[in-house]
Motif scaffolding. Sequence first.
Motif, PDB file in Angstrom:
ATOM      1  N   SER A 139       0.795  -1.217   0.000  1.00  0.00           N
ATOM      2  CA  SER A 139       0.000   0.000   0.000  1.00  0.00           C
ATOM      3  C   SER A 139       0.822   1.259   0.000  1.00  0.00           C
ATOM      4  O   SER A 139       0.366   2.284  -0.463  1.00  0.00           O
ATOM      5  N   SER A 194      -4.726  -4.360   1.778  1.00  0.00           N
ATOM      6  CA  SER A 194      -4.352  -3.858   0.462  1.00  0.00           C
ATOM      7  C   SER A 194      -3.922  -5.007  -0.452  1.00  0.00           C
ATOM      8  O   SER A 194      -3.151  -5.879  -0.059  1.00  0.00           O
ATOM      9  N   THR A 222     -10.846  -4.808  -1.059  1.00  0.00           N
ATOM     10  CA  THR A 222     -11.279  -3.411  -0.976  1.00  0.00           C
ATOM     11  C   THR A 222     -12.796  -3.388  -1.035  1.00  0.00           C
ATOM     12  O   THR A 222     -13.436  -4.347  -1.464  1.00  0.00           O
ATOM     13  N   THR A 277     -16.174  -0.469  -1.779  1.00  0.00           N
ATOM     14  CA  THR A 277     -16.753   0.854  -2.002  1.00  0.00           C
ATOM     15  C   THR A 277     -18.148   0.821  -1.413  1.00  0.00           C
ATOM     16  O   THR A 277     -19.023   0.106  -1.914  1.00  0.00           O
ATOM     17  N   GLY A 299      -7.891   5.019   0.841  1.00  0.00           N
ATOM     18  CA  GLY A 299      -8.225   4.876  -0.562  1.00  0.00           C
ATOM     19  C   GLY A 299      -7.214   3.997  -1.283  1.00  0.00           C
ATOM     20  O   GLY A 299      -5.993   4.173  -1.123  1.00  0.00           O
ATOM     21  N   ASN A 300      -7.705   3.056  -2.069  1.00  0.00           N
ATOM     22  CA  ASN A 300      -6.830   2.097  -2.722  1.00  0.00           C
ATOM     23  C   ASN A 300      -5.916   2.732  -3.766  1.00  0.00           C
ATOM     24  O   ASN A 300      -4.951   2.106  -4.217  1.00  0.00           O
ATOM     25  N   ASP A 301      -6.195   3.979  -4.135  1.00  0.00           N
ATOM     26  CA  ASP A 301      -5.365   4.670  -5.120  1.00  0.00           C
ATOM     27  C   ASP A 301      -4.245   5.477  -4.479  1.00  0.00           C
ATOM     28  O   ASP A 301      -3.625   6.313  -5.140  1.00  0.00           O
ATOM     29  N   GLN A 346      -1.053   5.958  -6.323  1.00  0.00           N
ATOM     30  CA  GLN A 346      -1.081   6.813  -7.515  1.00  0.00           C
ATOM     31  C   GLN A 346      -1.251   8.292  -7.163  1.00  0.00           C
ATOM     32  O   GLN A 346      -0.602   9.149  -7.761  1.00  0.00           O
ATOM     33  N   VAL A 347      -2.122   8.599  -6.213  1.00  0.00           N
ATOM     34  CA  VAL A 347      -2.446  10.006  -5.946  1.00  0.00           C
ATOM     35  C   VAL A 347      -1.853  10.508  -4.640  1.00  0.00           C
ATOM     36  O   VAL A 347      -1.843  11.716  -4.394  1.00  0.00           O
ATOM     37  N   SER A 375      -5.947  10.451  -1.506  1.00  0.00           N
ATOM     38  CA  SER A 375      -6.527   9.103  -1.479  1.00  0.00           C
ATOM     39  C   SER A 375      -7.763   9.025  -0.605  1.00  0.00           C
ATOM     40  O   SER A 375      -8.643   8.192  -0.814  1.00  0.00           O
ATOM     41  N   LYS A 408     -15.008   5.563  -3.954  1.00  0.00           N
ATOM     42  CA  LYS A 408     -14.052   4.684  -4.650  1.00  0.00           C
ATOM     43  C   LYS A 408     -13.614   3.598  -3.676  1.00  0.00           C
ATOM     44  O   LYS A 408     -13.939   3.656  -2.478  1.00  0.00           O
TER      45      LYS A 408
END
Length: 419
Positions: A16, A123, A127, A129, A153-155, A158-159, A164, A249
């Motif tokens: 994660s 992770s 997950t 939503t 947040g699983n992203d 990336q973010v 997230s 998400k």
Amino acid sequence: MDSPRLLRRCLLAALSGVLVASAAVGTSAAADPTAAPAAAAAAVTFQDTFDGPAGSAVDSSKWQIETGDNVNNHERQYYTSGNKNAALDGQGHLVITARKENPSNYQCWYGTCQYTSARLNTSGKFTTTYGHVEARMKIPRGQGMWPAFWMLGNDIGQVGWPASGEIDVMENVGFEPSTVHGTIHGPGYSGSGGIGAGYSLPNGQAFADAFHTFAVDWAPDSITWSVDGTVYQRRTPADLGGRTWVFDKPFFLILNLAVGGYWPGDPDGSTAFPQQLVVDEVKVTTGDSSGGGTGAPIRGLAGKCVDVAGANPANGTAVQLYDCNGTAAQKWTVSSDGTLRALGKCLDVTGNGTADGTTVQLWDCTGGPNQKWTVTGAHDIVNPQADKCLDVKDNNSANGTRLQIWTCSGTANQKWTVG
């Protein structure tokens, strides 16, 4: 103290790459403390009851173990691998143990580590939503203890954090033995600016004395926190002051027991070791996501059902209380988009109203906020836009009594069972 949660998590050696956040105290709204958790028309999407031989590690198909220290929060523990600090007790519990020790010469941000503990997450394994997310736990006690059950947040890879998003289902700091905190964090409302509230047990009871169930009911545009079925806060995009709601998400689950840090402070001479976070069960349930199906009754006051008057599917048909009769006019589907559906249409707050006494009706599904509902573990059915509950007018159990929205009060005419 600056940013108690931002200073809390470090990048640990796990899939994660998680960072942090924390809790801010706000006002609370009580509900029926005797209400049973979890709506009946729900499917279990994740569950761990921690059955297995004493001393064994957690199920690796459900959890991964994070390792390392945390300079960002100035926490004192080193999170260990395997079953060293997180093991089953053979009696259906996971026990996360914080010890004052350093058996392997672990090195922390401040030098040789003084404590060990454990942190695990889902992770890459699970997950969700939306849904009802809960853990039944008995927390540790003592200055410097910091147990938490939370989601990211699983992203995040990336973010980054806080874009997230983070949902703290439960946090406790040892100097507040009677209080837990629930918080959301996102861009512009993270760390010490997180949005949340605290919940305290009555009469000075300590959370460490018994098991308690900590939960959120998470739906599009709303998150509702409860302890033992008692709702104590609800958050919607309206609470963010125009900032971005980042909770639509997938998120993954995290359990950990930290020792020390900026928010709880360090252990002192009054703190006994070892300390344990004992987890009886973690479970996630979610409503029917199909938006269709045969549906189920919604029972309320005097055991009567939510009913579409005359089984008439026309827009604007009144929704009322009526003797349960098993007809299609009383079969409701709790959909993953936050709607409640019968006869192919949606439960709708008339005229997009938010005032006490605004009636509800049947209407074409539009995706509007007046058709979004949260079915909580405390048996409330809440329209997040109005922050009000589905209510039987005048507490009247007669057939044909109109249903409306009203400020949530925990009374019998606002309690509903799905299924």
